[in-house]
Design an enzyme around this catalytic site. Structure first.
Site, PDB file in Angstrom:
ATOM      1  N   HIS A  94     -49.338   4.383  72.311  1.00 12.46           N
ATOM      2  CA  HIS A  94     -48.651   3.131  71.991  1.00 12.46           C
ATOM      3  C   HIS A  94     -49.591   2.281  71.146  1.00 12.46           C
ATOM      4  CE1 HIS A  94     -46.713  -0.685  72.081  1.00 12.46           C
ATOM      5  NE2 HIS A  94     -47.516  -1.207  72.988  1.00 12.46           N
ATOM      6  N   HIS A  96     -50.017  -1.160  68.159  1.00 11.96           N
ATOM      7  CA  HIS A  96     -49.484  -2.364  67.521  1.00 11.96           C
ATOM      8  C   HIS A  96     -49.798  -2.267  66.026  1.00 11.96           C
ATOM      9  CE1 HIS A  96     -50.018  -4.738  71.579  1.00 11.96           C
ATOM     10  NE2 HIS A  96     -49.227  -3.676  71.685  1.00 11.96           N
ATOM     11  N   TYR A 121     -42.160  15.086  56.130  1.00 13.72           N
ATOM     12  CA  TYR A 121     -43.075  14.991  57.259  1.00 13.72           C
ATOM     13  C   TYR A 121     -42.648  13.930  58.263  1.00 13.72           C
ATOM     14  CZ  TYR A 121     -45.860  18.276  54.719  1.00 13.72           C
ATOM     15  OH  TYR A 121     -46.265  19.413  54.082  1.00 13.72           O
TER      16      TYR A 121
END
Length: 212
Positions: A94, A96, A121
């Protein structure tokens, strides 16, 4: 070297690489990996991915109970939501990251599939990318929103927040997260220009060709 030691080292190596290349900043972002015995390793809360200590990475048992290490990331529920719905997932990342988060803030994106198929891709590594509605960090409803999409999608984009990406291994999760960021960068660079994304037939061919 044990599997756990190897995975601890790999988490630190990938974390440093992501941090050094600007895909995460400060103490944002988190990484996890599934252990062969069914437990998990996760990066600690309030820790920079650029300076992780393998000995201090949080350890969970196969039932999701915290066992040892520093206090785990407060976003561990995002990782468990992915693992619960994707039994083949060996890792979750995860971030940002700037460009993918920027895309998550745009007003007129398609919530069913945020990014068009600009490259082969992207189709191969990310696939269809749904937008998860905004929830405050730590809100348990965010976990349920991710869980509702995770069985059909190994990558999701949290509105005004950032991507959550699962992979069969740490490397595969890393590559998918990086491809998502690069496609987001392309998407933003092309704003205001007429684009020529892959056609539905070309996307279908890739899915069949690579068993996606």
């Amino acid at each position: 070297m044990s599997d756990q030691t190897r995975l601890r080292d790999q988490i630190c190596t990938i974390g440093r690489s992501l941090f050094d290349r600007g895909l995460t900043a400060g103490s944002s972002g988190n990484i996890s990996a599934r252990l062969p015995d069914g437990g998990w390793l996760m990066t600690p809360t309030n820790a920079s991915l650029g300076t992780l200590d393998p000995a201090r990475i949080s350890l969970f048992d196969r039932d999701g109970n915290f066992v040892s290490g520093d206090k785990p990331t407060k976003e561990s529920f995002l990782h468990f939501a992915m693992y619960d719905e994707r039994q083949e997932a060996g890792a979750v990342i995860h971030l940002h990251s700037t460009h993918s988060t920027a895309v998550s803030i745009l007003r007129d994106i398609d919530p069913e599939d945020v990014l068009p198929p600009l490259t082969a891709y992207h189709v191969m590594r990310v696939g269809k990318l749904p937008l998860v509605p905004y929830y405050a960090p730590g809100d348990p409803e965010l976990a349920e929103a991710v869980r509702s999409l995770a069985s059909a999608h190994h990558s999701v984009l949290l509105a005004n927040h950032g991507p959550v990406v699962a992979g069969t291994s740490l490397s595969n999760a890393q590559y998918a997260a990086e491809e998502l960021e690069e496609t987001s960068k392309l998407f933003l660079a092309l704003q205001g220009h007429a684009i020529r994304p892959l056609t539905p037939a070309q996307v279908a061919d890739l899915r069949e060709r690579f068993n996606l």
